[in-house]
Design an enzyme around this catalytic site. Structure first.
Site, PDB file in Angstrom:
ATOM      1  CG  HIS A  89      -2.043  -1.064   1.093  1.00  0.00           C
ATOM      2  ND1 HIS A  89      -3.247  -0.991   0.611  1.00  0.00           N
ATOM      3  CD2 HIS A  89      -1.763  -2.331   1.500  1.00  0.00           C
ATOM      4  CE1 HIS A  89      -3.908  -2.118   0.843  1.00  0.00           C
ATOM      5  NE2 HIS A  89      -3.005  -2.955   1.462  1.00  0.00           N
ATOM      6  CG  ASN A 162      -7.865  -4.346   1.027  1.00  0.00           C
ATOM      7  OD1 ASN A 162      -7.238  -3.229   1.253  1.00  0.00           O
ATOM      8  ND2 ASN A 162      -7.275  -5.591   1.007  1.00  0.00           N
TER       9      ASN A 162
HETATM   10 FE1  HDE Z   1      -2.563  -4.687   5.325  1.00  0.00          FE
HETATM   11  N1  HDE Z   1      -0.692  -4.103   5.920  1.00  0.00           N
HETATM   12  N2  HDE Z   1      -1.636  -6.626   6.032  1.00  0.00           N
HETATM   13  N3  HDE Z   1      -4.328  -5.517   4.947  1.00  0.00           N
HETATM   14  N4  HDE Z   1      -3.047  -2.896   4.845  1.00  0.00           N
HETATM   15  C1  HDE Z   1      -0.260  -2.567   5.796  1.00  0.00           C
HETATM   16  O1  HDE Z   1       0.712  -1.398   7.315  1.00  0.00           O
HETATM   17  C2  HDE Z   1      -0.546  -6.713   6.797  1.00  0.00           C
HETATM   18  C3  HDE Z   1      -4.532  -6.827   5.037  1.00  0.00           C
HETATM   19  C4  HDE Z   1      -4.238  -2.678   4.266  1.00  0.00           C
HETATM   20  O2  HDE Z   1      -3.209   3.482   3.952  1.00  0.00           O
HETATM   21  C5  HDE Z   1       1.273  -2.228   6.432  1.00  0.00           C
HETATM   22  O3  HDE Z   1       1.231   0.824   7.587  1.00  0.00           O
HETATM   23  C6  HDE Z   1      -0.695  -8.087   7.078  1.00  0.00           C
HETATM   24  C7  HDE Z   1      -5.898  -7.247   4.707  1.00  0.00           C
HETATM   25  C8  HDE Z   1      -4.527  -1.354   3.948  1.00  0.00           C
HETATM   26  O4  HDE Z   1      -1.573   3.362   5.349  1.00  0.00           O
HETATM   27  C9  HDE Z   1       1.394  -3.862   7.012  1.00  0.00           C
HETATM   28  C10 HDE Z   1      -1.500  -8.844   6.647  1.00  0.00           C
HETATM   29  C11 HDE Z   1      -6.355  -5.966   4.330  1.00  0.00           C
HETATM   30  C12 HDE Z   1      -3.178  -1.023   4.225  1.00  0.00           C
HETATM   31  C13 HDE Z   1       0.334  -4.520   6.733  1.00  0.00           C
HETATM   32  C14 HDE Z   1      -2.488  -7.717   5.799  1.00  0.00           C
HETATM   33  C15 HDE Z   1      -5.275  -4.910   4.565  1.00  0.00           C
HETATM   34  C16 HDE Z   1      -2.347  -1.903   4.845  1.00  0.00           C
HETATM   35  C17 HDE Z   1       2.080  -1.588   5.406  1.00  0.00           C
HETATM   36  C18 HDE Z   1      -1.982 -10.313   6.805  1.00  0.00           C
HETATM   37  C19 HDE Z   1      -7.887  -5.409   4.082  1.00  0.00           C
HETATM   38  C20 HDE Z   1      -2.629   0.700   4.090  1.00  0.00           C
HETATM   39  C21 HDE Z   1       2.143  -0.326   5.856  1.00  0.00           C
HETATM   40  C22 HDE Z   1      -2.107 -10.740   8.000  1.00  0.00           C
HETATM   41  C23 HDE Z   1      -8.570  -5.802   5.185  1.00  0.00           C
HETATM   42  C24 HDE Z   1      -2.905   1.589   5.393  1.00  0.00           C
HETATM   43  C25 HDE Z   1       1.458  -0.189   6.941  1.00  0.00           C
HETATM   44  C26 HDE Z   1      -2.675   2.772   4.855  1.00  0.00           C
HETATM   45  C27 HDE Z   1      -0.965  -1.668   5.116  1.00  0.00           C
HETATM   46  C28 HDE Z   1       0.387  -5.702   7.029  1.00  0.00           C
HETATM   47  C29 HDE Z   1      -3.667  -8.061   5.292  1.00  0.00           C
HETATM   48  C30 HDE Z   1      -5.419  -3.446   4.352  1.00  0.00           C
HETATM   49  C31 HDE Z   1       2.970  -4.083   6.439  1.00  0.00           C
HETATM   50  C32 HDE Z   1       0.484  -9.008   7.630  1.00  0.00           C
HETATM   51  C33 HDE Z   1      -6.763  -8.415   4.685  1.00  0.00           C
HETATM   52  C34 HDE Z   1      -5.506  -0.478   3.546  1.00  0.00           C
HETATM   53  O5  HDE Z   1       1.749  -3.464   8.274  1.00  0.00           O
END
Ligand code: HDE
Length: 718
Positions: A89, A162
């Site tokens: 993201h 999402n």
């Molecule tokens: Fe994320 N995800 N994600 N994700 N995600 C990040 O956090 C992560 C997942 C989502 O505009 C990171 O600050 C893991 C699902 C959005 O700043 C990080 C897993 C969904 C955003 C991270 C998921 C999301 C992130 C990278 C699986 C939808 C952007 C930078 C367990 C429900 C937020 C940060 C923004 C961002 C980890 C799966 C949505 C790396 C480990 C499912 C919208 O922490």
């Protein structure tokens, strides 16, 4: 030889302090703002700068001197301007707004934000793509992030969702593998912002749980027309807790007031070249012209009994609960009405954490959510450099807060007084005390310690099929085309075949179309842990085109205008578009504009090669005979028309523009989506037609008669 410039005399202290535009810093100190007019330039230490053009050198042509602290400070600060981009993201765009409750949920949750109807709570939203880096293009085929921070009176609530209601994987432990596979391949460093490559599909083909999400990502949902025209989902099942700690389950939905709309793939590819910032520009334009994007917040609330009888496990993030089975109750609205002042300070530094929930909202045992609750905090420490990222204004709660955390990098809010621990016996001076109002967790059943995927997570194909059969014929074709496109970029035939082996468990017609497109024989269907449940009924809520908005509101008409064109028709189109709630952009052979028949000069927003038709929802060719003659050999004008036609857009045209249809080979292809505008009286009717947004009948394979014909079936080879 260049002459040394005489040094200007330093301003007196008195003159300095009177010209500073002073503001108060967190500690009561004064500082000037960068944009202050008439302010004197200083170093970051506040020392006035007399010459910002030349570094200090020994002689006009001599070496630079180490004592030039201004030069060194400037370069040092510049060198550190970047912070690590988000691992996923990375490319995003944010805006401020508010959440307003319209239907109280006090019966099911004690979360204060859901108690008083009509109350507005400040919010910040960041939209994003997932796979590309910060500088990638907006219209990559990808999931869109929809992260909402609501600054409630009981602390920040981050709903980090999402635009797709399910996810690729069921367990957080697979997230690094999924993301490694979709990101640029490590030896070559490409492709950027694209899932169309071998590694991604290799991983997917070995991960059948991803099939439902794959249907969504190959659908038009992954190429939205605008961030304003897409839904958002909390994805996981969460819990509500009421005042008595009784719990229900809840799933969150954001529904765009302007309806859903996507572009087509060929268009997406061209938009990325024409305007890589298409989505962020669209959001910027909408908010800055007062057309504030709005979403409704909906909830699906259900109890354990519903969860027990629902055909899938509600803790499995690869599954959704169809709205037809459990209606979405609309409880509020989210309005984005303020742009950021500074992209870095707000959009880049905003730190979302799934674990930020106020009392009354709790986690379920969804294994993906549990993993996320660790990952986000960890990420913020890395990205923002230390534990004090909540001191950054965009991340700070807007309610009172008090704790004993202290010190660390960049501590901006420093406690005063003697007591920095608890329990303590300093009475009134002892600082904050714990209170039962704080979050308590719902006591879930647990079991023996083990690494095991539950049986209830084993059906990987039924909802993938349900999504596919819920689409219109045109949408189904887009999914098949997307799969063919992506898999044609996969270098290994065995990987292509393995993906198709899963499609055979979803829909024979889809698998057949993909085999045709790839030029391969159908393989054996993949071995399924659970047979596909073919009885699940289609859900119209899963389709974009079954529920069109039926309005041109928030859309954009592109008028390609030539000298000598009819001013009355032009004016009528502009007024009709305004009445419909849309915007007009004028494209002309020259940026200075077009001189219309009465001599009026209408300025252009785009020169023809900078304003291709892919940037508009509908187009008009408003030509005079001379204008048409001049443009008929212009490649950009030809592309303007042929792309608009290929992308099923409504095309209004004046008689002389017919010549452009001839030279682009469309002379015998006029259809009901091509509308001649004879006079100003036709403008209103044209805009009414544009409410349908696209003339889908033009798309090969999607006419009603084609839709009725069953797609070619794939027979697996024996
Ligand atoms: Fe994320 N995800 N994600 N994700 N995600 C990040 O956090 C992560 C997942 C989502 O505009 C990171 O600050 C893991 C699902 C959005 O700043 C990080 C897993 C969904 C955003 C991270 C998921 C999301 C992130 C990278 C699986 C939808 C952007 C930078 C367990 C429900 C937020 C940060 C923004 C961002 C980890 C799966 C949505 C790396 C480990 C499912 C919208 O922490």
């Amino acid at each position: 030889m260049a002459k040394a410039k005489p040094q200007p005399r330093a301003a007196s202290r008195a003159a300095l302090s009177s010209s500073y535009a002073e503001t108060q810093g967190p500690g009561g100190e004064t500082h000037q703002t960068a944009g202050a007019t008439g302010a004197i330039l200083t170093t970051a230490q506040g020392i006035p700068v007399a010459d910002d053009q030349n570094s200090l050198r020994a002689g006009a042509r001599g070496p630079a001197l180490l004592e030039d602290f201004h030069l060194r400070e400037k370069l040092f600060h510049f060198d550190h301007e970047r912070i690590p981009e988000r691992v996923v993201h990375a490319r995003g765009y944010g805006a401020h707004g508010f959440f307003e409750l319209t239907d109280s949920l006090s019966d099911v949750t004690r979360a204060d934000v859901f108690h008083r109807e009509g109350e507005r709570t400040p919010a910040f939203v960041r939209f994003s793509t997932v796979a590309g880096s910060k500088g990638s293009a907006d219209l990559a085929r990808d999931v869109r992030g929809f992260a909402v921070k609501i600054y409630t009176k009981e602390g920040n609530w981050d709903l980090v969702g999402n635009n797709i209601p399910v996810f690729f994987i069921q367990d957080a432990i697979k997230f690094p593998d999924l993301i490694h596979s979709v990101k640029p391949e490590p030896d070559r460093g490409f492709p950027q912002a694209a899932s169309a490559h071998t590694n991604f599909w290799d991983f997917i083909s070995l991960t059948p749980e991803s099939m439902h999400m794959i249907m969504w990502v190959m659908s038009d949902r992954a190429i939205p027309r605008s961030l304003r025209f897409m839904e958002g989902f909390g994805v996981h099942t969460f819990r509500f807790l009421d005042k008595k700690d009784r719990s229900t389950f809840v799933k969150f939905h954001w529904k765009p007031k302007l309806g859903l709309q996507s572009v087509v793939w060929n268009e997406a590819v061209k938009i990325n070249g024409a305007d890589p910032d298409f989505h962020r520009r669209d959001l910027w334009d909408a908010i800055s012209t007062g057309n504030f994007p709005e979403w409704e917040l909906g909830v699906q609330v259900f109890d354990q009994k519903f969860a027990d009888r629902f055909v899938f496990d509600v803790l499995d993030p690869t599954k959704l609960i169809p709205e037809e089975e459990l209606p979405v109750r609309i409880v509020g609205r989210l309005v984005l009405n303020r742009l950021v002042d500074n992209f870095f300070a707000e959009t880049e530094q905003v730190a979302f954490c799934t674990q930020n929930v106020p009392p009354g909202i709790d986690f379920s045992n969804d294994p993906l959510l549990q993993g996320r609750n660790f990952s986000y905090l960890d990420t913020q420490i890395k990205r923002l450099g230390g534990p004090n990222f909540t001191h950054i204004p965009i991340n700070a709660p807007k309610c009172p807060f008090a704790h004993f955390q202290q010190d660390g990098h960049m501590a901006m809010r420093n406690p005063v007084g003697r007591v920095n621990y608890e329990p303590n016996s300093w009475g009134q001076d002892g600082g904050p005390r714990e209170h039962p109002v704080g979050t308590s967790s719902f006591a879930e059943d647990t079991g023996p310690k083990q690494r095991l995927r539950p049986d209830s997570f084993a059906d990987h194909y039924s909802q993938a099929r349900q999504f596919f059969i819920s689409q219109t014929a045109g949408e189904q074709k887009h999914i098949a085309d997307a799969l063919v496109f992506e898999l044609s970029k996969v270098e290994r035939p065995d990987v292509r075949a393995r993906v198709v082996s899963h499609l055979l468990n979803i829909d024979d017609g889809l698998a057949g179309a993909v085999c045709d497109g790839l030029g391969i024989e159908p393989p054996e269907p993949a071995k399924a842990a659970r047979p596909t449940n073919r009885k699940l009924q289609p859900s119209d809520a899963l389709s974009i085109l079954k529920r069109p908005p039926g309005a041109f509101t928030g859309r954009k008409l592109g008028i390609l205008l030539t000298d000598g064109a009819d001013i009355a028709l032009y004016d009528a189109l502009v007024s009709a578009t305004k009445r419909a709630g849309g915007a007009v952009e004028v494209i002309a052979p020259k940026i200075s504009g077009a001189k219309l028949i009465d001599g009026t000069i209408v300025p252009a927003q785009q020169k023809i090669d900078g304003g291709p038709s892919v940037l508009y929802d509908a187009v008009v060719l408003l030509f005079s005979p001379e204008g048409a003659d001049a443009l008929k050999t212009d490649k950009a004008a030809q592309d303007f028309l042929s792309d608009a036609f290929a992308h099923c857009k409504f095309i209004g045209y004046t008689g002389p523009a017919a010549v452009l249809f001839d030279v682009t080979g469309l002379g015998d292809k006029f259809d009901d989506g091509c509308i001649e505008l004879k006079s100003k009286r036709d403008a209103g009717a044209f805009l009414n037609t544009c409410r349908a947004l696209r003339f889908w009948d033009r798309e090969p394979g999607t006419k009603a008669k084609d839709a009725a014909a069953p797609p070619k079936k794939a027979k697996p080879k024996k």
